[in-house]
Design a protein around this motif. Structure first.
Motif, short mmCIF file in Angstrom:
data_model
loop_
_atom_site.label_atom_id
_atom_site.label_comp_id
_atom_site.label_asym_id
_atom_site.label_seq_id
_atom_site.Cartn_x
_atom_site.Cartn_y
_atom_site.Cartn_z
N MET A 1 0.84 -1.18 0.00
CA MET A 1 0.00 0.00 0.00
C MET A 1 0.88 1.24 0.00
O MET A 1 1.90 1.29 0.66
CB MET A 1 -0.92 -0.02 1.22
N ASN A 2 0.43 2.23 -0.70
CA ASN A 2 1.13 3.50 -0.84
C ASN A 2 1.30 4.18 0.53
O ASN A 2 0.33 4.35 1.26
CB ASN A 2 0.28 4.36 -1.79
N PRO A 3 2.53 4.57 0.89
CA PRO A 3 2.75 5.21 2.19
C PRO A 3 1.92 6.49 2.39
O PRO A 3 1.49 6.79 3.50
CB PRO A 3 4.24 5.53 2.20
N GLN A 4 1.70 7.23 1.31
CA GLN A 4 0.89 8.45 1.42
C GLN A 4 -0.56 8.12 1.79
O GLN A 4 -1.17 8.83 2.59
CB GLN A 4 0.94 9.26 0.12
N LEU A 5 -1.08 7.02 1.23
CA LEU A 5 -2.42 6.59 1.60
C LEU A 5 -2.51 6.26 3.09
O LEU A 5 -3.48 6.61 3.75
CB LEU A 5 -2.84 5.36 0.79
N LEU A 6 -1.49 5.60 3.59
CA LEU A 6 -1.46 5.27 5.02
C LEU A 6 -1.43 6.53 5.88
O LEU A 6 -2.16 6.63 6.87
CB LEU A 6 -0.26 4.39 5.34
N ARG A 7 -0.60 7.48 5.52
CA ARG A 7 -0.53 8.73 6.28
C ARG A 7 -1.88 9.45 6.26
O ARG A 7 -2.35 9.95 7.28
CB ARG A 7 0.57 9.65 5.72
N TRP A 10 -4.46 7.62 8.55
CA TRP A 10 -4.27 7.87 9.98
C TRP A 10 -4.58 9.32 10.33
O TRP A 10 -5.06 9.61 11.43
CB TRP A 10 -2.88 7.43 10.43
N SER A 11 -4.35 10.22 9.42
CA SER A 11 -4.73 11.61 9.63
C SER A 11 -6.26 11.73 9.71
O SER A 11 -6.79 12.45 10.56
CB SER A 11 -4.19 12.48 8.50
N LEU A 12 -6.95 11.02 8.85
CA LEU A 12 -8.42 11.00 8.87
C LEU A 12 -8.92 10.45 10.20
O LEU A 12 -9.83 11.02 10.80
CB LEU A 12 -8.95 10.17 7.70
N VAL A 13 -8.34 9.36 10.66
CA VAL A 13 -8.74 8.78 11.95
C VAL A 13 -8.53 9.81 13.06
O VAL A 13 -9.41 10.02 13.91
CB VAL A 13 -7.95 7.49 12.25
N ASP A 14 -7.40 10.48 13.03
CA ASP A 14 -7.06 11.45 14.06
C ASP A 14 -8.02 12.65 14.06
O ASP A 14 -8.35 13.17 15.12
CB ASP A 14 -5.62 11.92 13.86
N GLN A 15 -8.47 13.06 12.89
CA GLN A 15 -9.32 14.24 12.76
C GLN A 15 -10.80 13.95 12.93
O GLN A 15 -11.61 14.87 13.04
CB GLN A 15 -9.09 14.91 11.41
N SER A 16 -11.17 12.69 12.96
CA SER A 16 -12.58 12.31 13.02
C SER A 16 -13.10 12.42 14.45
O SER A 16 -12.35 12.34 15.42
CB SER A 16 -12.76 10.88 12.53
N GLN A 17 -14.42 12.55 14.56
CA GLN A 17 -15.05 12.67 15.87
C GLN A 17 -15.09 11.29 16.54
O GLN A 17 -15.78 10.38 16.09
CB GLN A 17 -16.45 13.23 15.73
N SER A 18 -14.37 11.17 17.61
CA SER A 18 -14.22 9.89 18.30
C SER A 18 -15.54 9.28 18.73
O SER A 18 -15.77 8.08 18.54
CB SER A 18 -13.33 10.05 19.52
N SER A 19 -16.42 10.07 19.29
CA SER A 19 -17.67 9.52 19.82
C SER A 19 -18.51 8.89 18.71
O SER A 19 -19.14 7.85 18.92
CB SER A 19 -18.47 10.59 20.55
N TYR A 20 -18.51 9.50 17.53
CA TYR A 20 -19.28 8.95 16.41
C TYR A 20 -18.67 7.62 15.97
O TYR A 20 -19.37 6.63 15.79
CB TYR A 20 -19.32 9.93 15.24
N LEU A 21 -17.37 7.59 15.78
CA LEU A 21 -16.71 6.38 15.30
C LEU A 21 -16.81 5.24 16.31
O LEU A 21 -16.96 4.09 15.93
CB LEU A 21 -15.25 6.65 14.95
N GLN A 50 -7.57 -2.56 -0.85
CA GLN A 50 -6.41 -2.64 0.05
C GLN A 50 -6.68 -1.86 1.33
O GLN A 50 -6.33 -2.30 2.43
CB GLN A 50 -5.16 -2.09 -0.62
N LEU A 51 -7.30 -0.72 1.18
CA LEU A 51 -7.62 0.11 2.33
C LEU A 51 -8.59 -0.60 3.26
O LEU A 51 -8.41 -0.59 4.49
CB LEU A 51 -8.21 1.43 1.83
#
Length: 70
Positions: A1-7, A10-21, A50-51
């Motif tokens: 998997m492309n390293p940029q996709l991984l970054r 994880w950025s998306l996970v970090d920026q997402s609203q925890s309570s919703y997820l 892959q994602l």
């Protein structure tokens, strides 16, 4: 998997609203993350598959990170 996709994932996970997820089941979490990822950048079918596999393998880690940030 492309390293940029991984970054970007994880950025998306970090920026997402925890309570919703945290309220989503595992399958819902995977689909929500992939859908949000697709909205932010175009990815082809192979990258999408892959994602999904990668996210499924990291669900426990994602949930742990979300709980810590909540």
């Amino acid at each position: 998997m492309n390293p940029q996709l991984l970054r970007d994932l994880w950025s998306l996970v970090d920026q997402s609203q925890s309570s919703y997820l945290l309220a989503l089941d595992d399958n819902g979490l995977v689909h929500w993350l992939v859908d949000q990822f697709r909205l932010s950048q175009p990815i082809n079918k192979a990258e999408s598959d892959q994602l999904k596999v990668y996210i499924r393998s990291k669900v426990p880690l994602i949930r742990d990170l979300l709980v810590q940030s909540f």
